[in-house]
Design a protein around this motif. Sequence first.
Motif, PDB file in Angstrom:
ATOM      1  N   THR A  46      44.358  -0.768   5.151  1.00 54.73           N
ATOM      2  CA  THR A  46      44.719  -0.261   3.827  1.00 54.73           C
ATOM      3  C   THR A  46      44.784  -1.424   2.856  1.00 54.73           C
ATOM      4  OG1 THR A  46      45.909   1.724   4.532  1.00 54.73           O
ATOM      5  CG2 THR A  46      46.651   0.695   2.493  1.00 54.73           C
ATOM      6  N   MET A  47      44.236  -1.228   1.676  1.00 55.23           N
ATOM      7  CA  MET A  47      44.216  -2.273   0.673  1.00 55.23           C
ATOM      8  C   MET A  47      45.039  -1.847  -0.550  1.00 55.23           C
ATOM      9  SD  MET A  47      42.235  -4.538   2.087  1.00 55.23           S
ATOM     10  CE  MET A  47      41.843  -5.630   0.728  1.00 55.23           C
ATOM     11  N   GLY A  48      45.590  -2.835  -1.210  1.00 58.52           N
ATOM     12  CA  GLY A  48      46.372  -2.531  -2.403  1.00 58.52           C
ATOM     13  C   GLY A  48      46.197  -3.585  -3.474  1.00 58.52           C
ATOM     14  N   TRP A  49      46.474  -3.191  -4.684  1.00 58.94           N
ATOM     15  CA  TRP A  49      46.503  -4.115  -5.817  1.00 58.94           C
ATOM     16  C   TRP A  49      47.918  -4.121  -6.393  1.00 58.94           C
ATOM     17  CZ3 TRP A  49      42.827  -7.497  -7.253  1.00 58.94           C
ATOM     18  CH2 TRP A  49      41.510  -7.272  -6.848  1.00 58.94           C
ATOM     19  N   PHE A  50      48.404  -5.296  -6.666  1.00 49.97           N
ATOM     20  CA  PHE A  50      49.685  -5.489  -7.323  1.00 49.97           C
ATOM     21  C   PHE A  50      49.472  -6.417  -8.515  1.00 49.97           C
ATOM     22  CE2 PHE A  50      52.753  -3.709  -4.253  1.00 49.97           C
ATOM     23  CZ  PHE A  50      51.903  -3.473  -3.190  1.00 49.97           C
ATOM     24  N   ARG A  51      50.457  -6.485  -9.386  1.00 55.21           N
ATOM     25  CA  ARG A  51      50.347  -7.420 -10.506  1.00 55.21           C
ATOM     26  C   ARG A  51      51.718  -7.968 -10.866  1.00 55.21           C
ATOM     27  NH1 ARG A  51      48.819  -3.216 -15.455  1.00 55.21           N
ATOM     28  NH2 ARG A  51      50.885  -2.216 -15.639  1.00 55.21           N
ATOM     29  N   GLN A  52      51.696  -9.152 -11.450  1.00 56.18           N
ATOM     30  CA  GLN A  52      52.937  -9.783 -11.874  1.00 56.18           C
ATOM     31  C   GLN A  52      52.752 -10.366 -13.264  1.00 56.18           C
ATOM     32  OE1 GLN A  52      54.520 -12.812  -9.251  1.00 56.18           O
ATOM     33  NE2 GLN A  52      56.571 -12.504 -10.072  1.00 56.18           N
ATOM     34  N   ALA A  53      53.481  -9.810 -14.206  1.00 52.45           N
ATOM     35  CA  ALA A  53      53.450 -10.289 -15.578  1.00 52.45           C
ATOM     36  C   ALA A  53      54.454 -11.432 -15.736  1.00 52.45           C
ATOM     37  CB  ALA A  53      53.781  -9.161 -16.532  1.00 52.45           C
ATOM     38  N   GLY A  92      57.525 -13.506 -16.312  1.00 50.61           N
ATOM     39  CA  GLY A  92      58.937 -13.160 -16.404  1.00 50.61           C
ATOM     40  C   GLY A  92      59.320 -11.868 -15.734  1.00 50.61           C
ATOM     41  N   LYS A  93      58.386 -11.237 -15.047  1.00 47.87           N
ATOM     42  CA  LYS A  93      58.670  -9.959 -14.396  1.00 47.87           C
ATOM     43  C   LYS A  93      58.384 -10.041 -12.905  1.00 47.87           C
ATOM     44  CE  LYS A  93      57.833  -7.033 -18.443  1.00 47.87           C
ATOM     45  NZ  LYS A  93      57.110  -5.823 -18.945  1.00 47.87           N
ATOM     46  N   GLU A  94      58.922  -9.067 -12.176  1.00 48.44           N
ATOM     47  CA  GLU A  94      58.653  -9.011 -10.757  1.00 48.44           C
ATOM     48  C   GLU A  94      57.272  -8.416 -10.504  1.00 48.44           C
ATOM     49  OE1 GLU A  94      63.243  -8.484  -9.132  1.00 48.44           O
ATOM     50  OE2 GLU A  94      61.767  -6.893  -8.802  1.00 48.44           O
ATOM     51  N   ARG A  95      56.756  -8.722  -9.340  1.00 45.60           N
ATOM     52  CA  ARG A  95      55.461  -8.160  -8.974  1.00 45.60           C
ATOM     53  C   ARG A  95      55.614  -6.652  -8.781  1.00 45.60           C
ATOM     54  NH1 ARG A  95      52.109 -11.614  -4.791  1.00 45.60           N
ATOM     55  NH2 ARG A  95      53.850 -11.110  -3.404  1.00 45.60           N
ATOM     56  N   GLU A  96      54.610  -5.903  -9.249  1.00 45.81           N
ATOM     57  CA  GLU A  96      54.688  -4.453  -9.181  1.00 45.81           C
ATOM     58  C   GLU A  96      53.413  -3.854  -8.597  1.00 45.81           C
ATOM     59  OE1 GLU A  96      55.140  -2.810 -13.102  1.00 45.81           O
ATOM     60  OE2 GLU A  96      53.157  -3.472 -13.764  1.00 45.81           O
ATOM     61  N   PHE A  97      53.566  -2.696  -8.035  1.00 46.33           N
ATOM     62  CA  PHE A  97      52.458  -1.955  -7.436  1.00 46.33           C
ATOM     63  C   PHE A  97      51.525  -1.439  -8.512  1.00 46.33           C
ATOM     64  CE2 PHE A  97      50.189   0.915  -4.788  1.00 46.33           C
ATOM     65  CZ  PHE A  97      50.130   2.130  -5.442  1.00 46.33           C
ATOM     66  N   GLU A 150      49.862  -4.941 -22.406  1.00 50.10           N
ATOM     67  CA  GLU A 150      50.868  -4.897 -21.343  1.00 50.10           C
ATOM     68  C   GLU A 150      50.262  -4.920 -19.940  1.00 50.10           C
ATOM     69  OE1 GLU A 150      50.592  -2.837 -23.994  1.00 50.10           O
ATOM     70  OE2 GLU A 150      51.134  -0.768 -23.451  1.00 50.10           O
ATOM     71  N   ASP A 151      48.951  -4.859 -19.843  1.00 52.29           N
ATOM     72  CA  ASP A 151      48.287  -5.026 -18.546  1.00 52.29           C
ATOM     73  C   ASP A 151      48.099  -6.497 -18.196  1.00 52.29           C
ATOM     74  OD1 ASP A 151      46.189  -2.251 -19.421  1.00 52.29           O
ATOM     75  OD2 ASP A 151      47.907  -2.237 -18.048  1.00 52.29           O
ATOM     76  N   THR A 152      48.421  -7.368 -19.118  1.00 45.03           N
ATOM     77  CA  THR A 152      48.300  -8.801 -18.868  1.00 45.03           C
ATOM     78  C   THR A 152      49.192  -9.213 -17.703  1.00 45.03           C
ATOM     79  OG1 THR A 152      47.746  -9.325 -21.157  1.00 45.03           O
ATOM     80  CG2 THR A 152      48.713 -11.093 -19.834  1.00 45.03           C
ATOM     81  N   ALA A 153      48.584  -9.836 -16.702  1.00 43.54           N
ATOM     82  CA  ALA A 153      49.323 -10.219 -15.497  1.00 43.54           C
ATOM     83  C   ALA A 153      48.389 -10.956 -14.544  1.00 43.54           C
ATOM     84  CB  ALA A 153      49.883  -8.987 -14.791  1.00 43.54           C
TER      85      ALA A 153
END
Length: 124
Positions: free
Chosen positions: A33-40, A42-47, A89-92
């Motif tokens: 299973t593969m996933g993408w996460f992102r971290q902006a 000053g923020k925590e990494r999110e799904f 806001e997608d910047t990460a």
Amino acid sequence: QVHVVESGGGLVQAGDSLRLSCAASGRTFKTITMGWFRQAPGKEREFVATITWSGTTTYYADSVKGRFTISRDNAKNTVYLQMNSLKPEDTAVYYCAAVQSLSPRQFEYEYDYWGQGTQVTVSS
């Protein structure tokens, strides 16, 4: 052991599209299973999104649903994240992750293997 390497990040304007790629090597890609996460900043990494080994099941974060599409090509051991209608806001930093599983996974702790990340910057 699975190695994953992301590519395709860059600087785009709001409303533009971008496609990220994640190349995997090591264990049998088809049962992963593969996933993408992102971290902006000053923020925590999110799904962001996940896809099962068969490609038939996908889940998305509400913030990207309808704009992002995750897909995979098992012949190329590659998973993609097509990002449309990008917003500032997608910047990460976007990370690809993998886990030996037949089910979709939405939480960081469920993944065993991570890439180094690729920067996506969306200007307004």
